[in-house]
Design an enzyme around this catalytic site. Structure first.
Site, PDB file in Angstrom:
ATOM      1  N   SER A   4      47.720  38.474  32.556  1.00  0.00           N
ATOM      2  CA  SER A   4      46.776  39.585  32.685  1.00  0.00           C
ATOM      3  C   SER A   4      45.454  39.140  33.290  1.00  0.00           C
ATOM      4  O   SER A   4      44.911  39.806  34.188  1.00  0.00           O
ATOM      5  CB  SER A   4      46.536  40.237  31.323  1.00  0.00           C
ATOM      6  OG  SER A   4      45.889  39.351  30.429  1.00  0.00           O
ATOM      7  N   ASP A   5      44.900  38.011  32.815  1.00  0.00           N
ATOM      8  CA  ASP A   5      43.576  37.633  33.330  1.00  0.00           C
ATOM      9  C   ASP A   5      43.642  37.076  34.748  1.00  0.00           C
ATOM     10  O   ASP A   5      42.761  37.347  35.567  1.00  0.00           O
ATOM     11  CB  ASP A   5      42.850  36.677  32.382  1.00  0.00           C
ATOM     12  CG  ASP A   5      43.621  35.415  32.053  1.00  0.00           C
ATOM     13  OD1 ASP A   5      44.800  35.311  32.433  1.00  0.00           O
ATOM     14  OD2 ASP A   5      43.046  34.527  31.401  1.00  0.00           O
ATOM     15  N   THR A   6      44.688  36.316  35.084  1.00  0.00           N
ATOM     16  CA  THR A   6      44.829  35.865  36.458  1.00  0.00           C
ATOM     17  C   THR A   6      45.028  37.062  37.386  1.00  0.00           C
ATOM     18  O   THR A   6      44.458  37.124  38.480  1.00  0.00           O
ATOM     19  CB  THR A   6      46.014  34.904  36.616  1.00  0.00           C
ATOM     20  OG1 THR A   6      45.883  33.826  35.687  1.00  0.00           O
ATOM     21  CG2 THR A   6      46.068  34.333  38.021  1.00  0.00           C
ATOM     22  N   GLU A  45      41.593  38.747  37.757  1.00  0.00           N
ATOM     23  CA  GLU A  45      40.645  37.996  38.586  1.00  0.00           C
ATOM     24  C   GLU A  45      41.080  37.998  40.055  1.00  0.00           C
ATOM     25  O   GLU A  45      40.241  38.122  40.960  1.00  0.00           O
ATOM     26  CB  GLU A  45      40.488  36.568  38.063  1.00  0.00           C
ATOM     27  CG  GLU A  45      39.930  36.459  36.646  1.00  0.00           C
ATOM     28  CD  GLU A  45      38.544  37.079  36.483  1.00  0.00           C
ATOM     29  OE1 GLU A  45      37.816  37.203  37.494  1.00  0.00           O
ATOM     30  OE2 GLU A  45      38.191  37.444  35.347  1.00  0.00           O
TER      31      GLU A  45
END
Length: 405
Positions: free
Chosen positions: A121-123, A126
Site C-alpha cells: 500500500s505505501d509503495t 508513494e
C-alpha cells in the site's frame, strides 16, 4: 530468496538425489537470481529481502525533486523516473488469486519491480504520488505509458486495501486478530502473523488519494473523501500519549511523526487547532538536540521508546541527517510556529553536507517488523533535499513574512 532456493532444491529431490536437485531448472533459476539480492555498501556486503528497493527509492526521490522545484531543471532524469515507475506498475491479477488468498493487485506497485509482484500500500501510494507529481510536466508530455485507466487502477487498489479500522496495512487487508502473535514461529520478526494497519501506510495512501482527487475531481470523489476521513480517525486513534506516532517502517519516531502529521493535514485538519498535530509538534521539538538535529538509535524500534544517544554510528553527535530531515518535514507540514528551531535543523543539514553534494552514510534508518534493520543508502540524499526544498520554497518564506525577518 534463500528459502525459495532451498524449497526448490528439496522439491527437485533434495538429499535423496542431490545431483538432480542441484541441476533442476527451478533450483538453477533461483541460483541465477541470487546476485540481485547482494550489494556492497560502504561498510560491507549486504543481503536484501527483495531484489532491490527501486520503486520505493525512486518514488521518494521524485517527490523530493518536485518539492524542491527541480523536476523540470533535471528533465531527463524526471522523464526516466516517470518511465520506470509507469513500467513497473503491476498489471496482473485484477481479480486476485483466491486459491492462495491473494486479493486483487492490479494497479499497485511493489517495493522493487513489477516482476517481484507483491505490491504494498505505501509503495503504491508513494509511486502514485510521484507519477501524479510528474504527469503534467513538459518532460513527460505526450507519454502514453500511464493512461488514465492505469491511474484509476491505482485508486481502486488503494481503496480496496483500507481496513475496517480506517487504516491501511501493507500487503493485504487485515484478516485476523492480534492473539495470533502467540503462534509466531519466527526468531527474528515481530508482529507478522497478520497485516496490521500502520500510520505510515495510512498516511501515504491518504496523501495519494488526495493528490489524485485534485487532478481528477470527478472520479470516485465521495469514496475518496470518506476513505481519507476514516484514515484520519485511525491516525488520531493510534497516536501515543506523548504526542508521537511509532514508526513501523523507518527508525522510528521521527519517521512516524512525519507521516502522522502529513496524513492529518491532507484530511483537512488545521494544524493550529488540531490537538493531535500540536501535541506531535511539541514532541518533536522536545527531541531536538543541541546541534539543531534529531537522532535516535535503532533501539527505538524494538523498545518502542525514543532512544537518543550521545553519538550515533557514522555521526559526530547524536543527530543524523535522515532523522533530522524527517523531523523537519513533519514540523513544516504542521506549520510549526517555532521557526528558530526549524532553522537550526536546516542549518544542521547544510553543515553536514559534503563538498561533493552528498551527505554521509550514517546509522540504519529503515526497519521491517521491529527488529530487522535496513540500510537505505538513497535516504541520506533524498530526505535532506526534500526538507531543504520545502523550507526554501514554502516554510522559509512564510515564516520570514510572519516574523519580519
Amino acid at each position: 530468496k534463500a528459502l525459495h532456493l532451498l524449497a526448490a532444491w528439496v522439491g527437485a529431490g533434495g538429499e535423496k538425489d542431490a545431483k538432480a536437485a542441484s541441476e533442476s531448472k527451478a533450483f538453477r533459476a533461483h541460483v541465477a537470481r541470487v546476485p540481485a539480492y547482494l550489494w556492497i555498501a560502504e561498510d560491507g556486503m549486504k543481503v536484501q529481502g527483495y531484489n532491490g528497493s527501486m520503486a520505493w527509492d525512486t518514488s521518494f526521490a521524485i517527490q523530493a525533486v518536485e518539492e524542491a522545484g527541480l523536476a523540470e531543471e533535471f528533465s531527463e532524469m524526471s522523464a526516466k523516473a516517470w518511465g520506470f515507475l509507469a513500467r513497473e506498475q503491476v498489471r496482473s491479477l485484477p481479480e486476485g488469486d483466491w486459491r492462495h488468498w491473494r486479493q486483487p493487485i492490479r494497479g499497485g506497485w511493489g517495493f522493487s519491480t513489477a516482476e517481484q509482484a507483491w505490491p504494498v500500500s505505501d509503495t503504491t501510494a508513494e509511486a502514485f504520488k510521484a507519477i501524479l507529481c510528474l504527469r503534467q510536466k513538459s518532460c513527460v508530455a505526450g507519454s502514453v505509458l500511464m493512461p488514465a485507466e492505469h491511474l484509476f487502477d491505482a485508486v481502486q487498489f488503494l481503496l480496496s486495501y483500507q481496513n475496517a479500522d480506517g487504516g491501511w496495512a501493507t500487503y493485504e487487508n487485515n484478516r485476523g486478530w492480534a492473539w495470533y502473535e502467540y503462534m509466531n514461529p519466527s526468531e527474528v520478526f515481530g508482529d507478522i502473523m497478520i497485516d496490521y494497519s500502520y500510520v505510515e501506510c495510512s498516511s501515504s495512501s491518504m496523501q495519494a488519494l488526495h493528490l489524485f482527487s485534485k487532478q481528477f475531481p470527478d472520479h470516485r470523489s465521495a469514496e475518496i473523501r470518506r476513505a481519507i476521513q476514516r484514515g484520519a480517525s485511525f491516525i488520531e486513534a493510534v497516536q501515543r500519549e506523548d504526542g508521537s506516532w511509532y514508526g513501523c517502517w523507518g527508525s522510528c519516531f521521527c519517521y512516524g511523526c512525519w507521516f502522522g502529521i502529513e496524513g492529518l493535514v491532507v484530511a483537512g485538519r488545521k494544524p493550529e487547532i488540531s490537538e493531535a498535530i500540536q501535541n506531535c509538534l511539541k514532541f518533536l521539538l522536545s527531541k531536538q538536540n543541541a546541534d539543531g538535529g534529531w537522532g535516535e538509535d535503532f533501539a527505538s524500534c524494538f523498545d518502542r521508546a525514543y532512544a537518543s544517544r550521545d553519538k550515533l554510528y557514522g555521526c559526530d553527535s547524536g543527530s543524523t541527517v535522515v532523522q533530522t530531515a524527517w523531523a523537519l518535514l513533519g514540523l513544516m507540514a504542521g506549520d510549526c510556529q517555532d521557526s528558530a528551531a526549524v532553522r537550526r535543523g536546516i542549518d544542521f543539514l547544510r553543515r553536514r553536507q559534503l563538498p561533493s553534494g552528498d551527505w554521509p552514510q550514517e546509522n540504519i534508518a529503515g526497519v521491517f517488523n521491529r527488529s530487522v534493520g535496513i540500510t537505505y543508502t538513497a535516504f541520506r540524499n533524498v530526505f535532506p533535499l526534500w526538507a531543504l526544498g520545502r523550507f526554501a520554497r514554502d516554510y522559509g518564506p512564510r515564516s520570514k513574512a510572519l516574523n519580519g525577518r
